[in-house]
Design a protein around this motif. Structure first.
Motif, PDB file in Angstrom:
ATOM      1  N   ALA A 174       0.051   0.875   4.220  1.00  0.00           N
ATOM      2  CA  ALA A 174       0.662   0.350   3.004  1.00  0.00           C
ATOM      3  C   ALA A 174      -0.436  -0.162   2.081  1.00  0.00           C
ATOM      4  O   ALA A 174      -1.382  -0.812   2.529  1.00  0.00           O
ATOM      5  N   ARG A 175      -0.300   0.119   0.783  1.00  0.00           N
ATOM      6  CA  ARG A 175      -1.303  -0.308  -0.196  1.00  0.00           C
ATOM      7  C   ARG A 175      -0.645  -0.918  -1.415  1.00  0.00           C
ATOM      8  O   ARG A 175       0.398  -0.459  -1.881  1.00  0.00           O
ATOM      9  N   LEU A 176      -1.287  -1.965  -1.942  1.00  0.00           N
ATOM     10  CA  LEU A 176      -0.955  -2.533  -3.239  1.00  0.00           C
ATOM     11  C   LEU A 176      -2.256  -2.636  -4.017  1.00  0.00           C
ATOM     12  O   LEU A 176      -3.276  -3.071  -3.474  1.00  0.00           O
ATOM     13  N   GLY A 177      -2.233  -2.243  -5.291  1.00  0.00           N
ATOM     14  CA  GLY A 177      -3.465  -2.271  -6.057  1.00  0.00           C
ATOM     15  C   GLY A 177      -3.244  -2.623  -7.508  1.00  0.00           C
ATOM     16  O   GLY A 177      -2.168  -2.385  -8.072  1.00  0.00           O
ATOM     17  N   LEU A 226      -0.306  -0.126  -8.607  1.00  0.00           N
ATOM     18  CA  LEU A 226       0.163   0.909  -7.685  1.00  0.00           C
ATOM     19  C   LEU A 226       0.683   0.297  -6.392  1.00  0.00           C
ATOM     20  O   LEU A 226       0.268  -0.790  -5.983  1.00  0.00           O
ATOM     21  N   ALA A 227       1.576   1.026  -5.759  1.00  0.00           N
ATOM     22  CA  ALA A 227       2.076   0.696  -4.426  1.00  0.00           C
ATOM     23  C   ALA A 227       2.306   2.006  -3.699  1.00  0.00           C
ATOM     24  O   ALA A 227       2.821   2.967  -4.291  1.00  0.00           O
ATOM     25  N   SER A 228       1.903   2.061  -2.421  1.00  0.00           N
ATOM     26  CA  SER A 228       2.069   3.311  -1.690  1.00  0.00           C
ATOM     27  C   SER A 228       2.328   3.045  -0.214  1.00  0.00           C
ATOM     28  O   SER A 228       1.883   2.037   0.339  1.00  0.00           O
ATOM     29  N   LEU A 229       3.056   3.983   0.393  1.00  0.00           N
ATOM     30  CA  LEU A 229       3.336   3.958   1.826  1.00  0.00           C
ATOM     31  C   LEU A 229       3.066   5.353   2.385  1.00  0.00           C
ATOM     32  O   LEU A 229       3.569   6.346   1.846  1.00  0.00           O
ATOM     33  N   THR A 238       2.686  14.020   8.324  1.00  0.00           N
ATOM     34  CA  THR A 238       2.472  12.772   7.589  1.00  0.00           C
ATOM     35  C   THR A 238       3.199  12.869   6.251  1.00  0.00           C
ATOM     36  O   THR A 238       3.099  13.883   5.554  1.00  0.00           O
ATOM     37  N   THR A 239       3.957  11.825   5.908  1.00  0.00           N
ATOM     38  CA  THR A 239       4.668  11.791   4.632  1.00  0.00           C
ATOM     39  C   THR A 239       4.267  10.531   3.872  1.00  0.00           C
ATOM     40  O   THR A 239       3.793   9.557   4.458  1.00  0.00           O
ATOM     41  N   GLY A 240       4.492  10.544   2.547  1.00  0.00           N
ATOM     42  CA  GLY A 240       4.105   9.394   1.747  1.00  0.00           C
ATOM     43  C   GLY A 240       4.947   9.230   0.500  1.00  0.00           C
ATOM     44  O   GLY A 240       5.520  10.201  -0.019  1.00  0.00           O
ATOM     45  N   TYR A 241       5.051   7.980   0.042  1.00  0.00           N
ATOM     46  CA  TYR A 241       5.683   7.647  -1.243  1.00  0.00           C
ATOM     47  C   TYR A 241       4.721   6.775  -2.030  1.00  0.00           C
ATOM     48  O   TYR A 241       4.126   5.826  -1.481  1.00  0.00           O
ATOM     49  N   ASN A 242       4.555   7.082  -3.313  1.00  0.00           N
ATOM     50  CA  ASN A 242       3.625   6.360  -4.180  1.00  0.00           C
ATOM     51  C   ASN A 242       4.278   6.047  -5.513  1.00  0.00           C
ATOM     52  O   ASN A 242       4.959   6.899  -6.099  1.00  0.00           O
TER      53      ASN A 242
END
Length: 432
Positions: A174-177, A226-229, A238-242
């Motif tokens: 998980a990312r927050l930027g 930004l926020a991403s998982l 592998t899957t992701g949402y941004n």
């Protein structure tokens, strides 16, 4: 040599705090886990835009230059919360160019001529709690929403801001930027961010202006959030949402999926799918839906890939100026992301280890785009072919020395025709 004042201040502040604490850190993981490399990068670039007479200064960009790069990354101090610092320092030196050859890797003076040398200095303070890391200062992100251009010119593009990355849950990242300024690859300054506008058919919401050329400088932003998982379900999927927002410019959602299907006997099939939706966040009218996908068949020492990409909506693909767009058909010079553009790609890679020459690799790729809406009933069409061959010495005194030749040909009525050749000699010396 010119350095960004903000980057210099961050670097000195973070480095100073570490030096003050040095006695207690002497045996800590801060020192033991540190890495440092000295990179030497020699670049020759010739870009012929095939326009105008031979005296036209915009026709050819030609330069030969040398970069010296120090990249230091510390470990973290001991304790519940660990602290560390990363330092990046680089110098670019012009070896050969001229006023009629428009060098592209160096800052320009007010008289239009480029400087003979320049520098970049960046520092990042970081803290770690459990499996969560906070970084503040200079960032070079490579994420779907924002991909800093690191190798397009002599020195990389950099940003300033903060990034929080957490791996507390197994398989989940998980990312927050938050980003507030950009330092372009041929600049020493940190600036407000712009949106890429080439071929995008961008207007303000009143439809009064086509946001291109001299207009574009009026549309800038000092905030990208930004926020991403990303979740790794197993070794195959592998899957992701941004989600990202360039303030007063656009909002963007990106879904990703990467699947690797083993087929046995040195064979596998990789599927890379990317879907995005971009909408307005201010006075600019942004409306884009983008689909891009690539299927790559790996067999022995070969890779054969087929890609397809499609733009729909009222505008082209939205991304920050100078960054690499997150599209499978983004190549060395074009991204095939204009309004309504559809494009196909075919690519072949070969690793010469299969012929007993480890370290030698080559790839060819070709993309053709059609159907771009240029307005007035005009259709945009373009193609790009890239050839890339690289050799990395494996042993002996030249180990870590890499020789690379990149050749690219572009024919386009959306942007410009281009013949591009780059020779890159790179040597990385581990210091720690």
């Amino acid at each position: 040599m010119i350095f960004s004042p903000l980057a210099r201040a961050i670097t000195l502040a973070t480095a100073g705090s570490i030096f003050l604490a040095a006695p207690s850190l002497a045996t800590a993981d801060f020192i033991n886990d540190s890495t440092a490399t000295l990179g030497l990068r020699n670049l020759y670039m010739n870009q012929d835009t095939r326009s105008g007479a031979s005296t036209d200064a915009t026709k050819t960009k030609e330069e030969w230059s040398q970069a010296i790069i120090l990249d230091y990354k510390s470990g973290f101090t001991e304790g519940t919360i660990g602290f560390g610092v990363d330092i990046y320092a680089a110098a670019g030196i012009k070896l050969d160019s001229g006023p009629n050859r428009s060098p592209d890797s160096f800052p320009q003076r007010s008289n239009g001529k480029s400087v003979d040398n320049f520098g970049k200095l960046g520092g990042t303070a970081k803290a770690k709690l459990s499996e969560t890391v906070l970084q503040v200062g200079t960032l070079r992100p490579r994420l779907p929403l924002i991909q800093a251009n690191l190798e397009g010119r002599l020195l990389p593009q950099m940003f300033t801001g903060g990034m929080l990355t957490s791996n507390e849950i197994s398989g989940l990242t998980a990312r927050l930027g938050h980003i507030d300024r950009v330092n372009y690859r041929n600049s020493t300054n940190t600036e407000r961010m712009e949106m890429n506008v080439v071929g995008k058919r961008l207007y303000d919401k009143k439809g009064a202006k086509n946001i291109t050329g001299s207009n574009r400088g009026n549309y800038t932003s000092n905030s990208f959030d930004l926020a991403s998982l990303d979740y790794k379900w197993n070794d195959s999927l592998t899957t992701g949402y941004n989600f990202g927002r360039l303030q007063d410019m656009y909002k963007q959602h990106i879904l990703t999926a990467v699947h690797m299907l083993p087929l046995g006997d040195q064979r596998s099939l990789k599927t890379d799918l990317r879907v995005s939706r971009s909408t307005s966040d201010g006075d600019i009218r942004v409306d884009n839906k983008a689909f891009s996908g690539m299927v790559t068949y790996n067999f022995g020492f070969n890779k054969l890939g087929l890609g397809y990409q499609k733009m729909t909506g009222d505008t082209g693909y939205a991304y920050i100026q100078g960054t690499d767009p997150f599209l499978v058909n983004f190549l060395a010079n074009r991204e095939f992301g204009a309004k309504d553009e559809k494009s196909w790609q075919v690519r072949h890679d070969y690793n010469f280890a299969g012929l007993g020459i480890p370290g030698l690799t080559v790839f060819n790729r070709y993309v053709k785009g059609t159907g771009a809406n240029l307005g007035g009933g005009k259709e945009g069409r373009e193609w790009e072919r890239d050839f890339d061959i690289s050799y990395a010495f494996q042993t002996g005194a030249l180990k870590n020395f890499n020789v690379r030749w990149r050749n690219s040909t572009v024919r386009s009525n959306i942007f410009k025709d281009l013949d591009d050749n780059r020779v890159i000699l790179a040597y990385t010396l581990p210091l720690l």
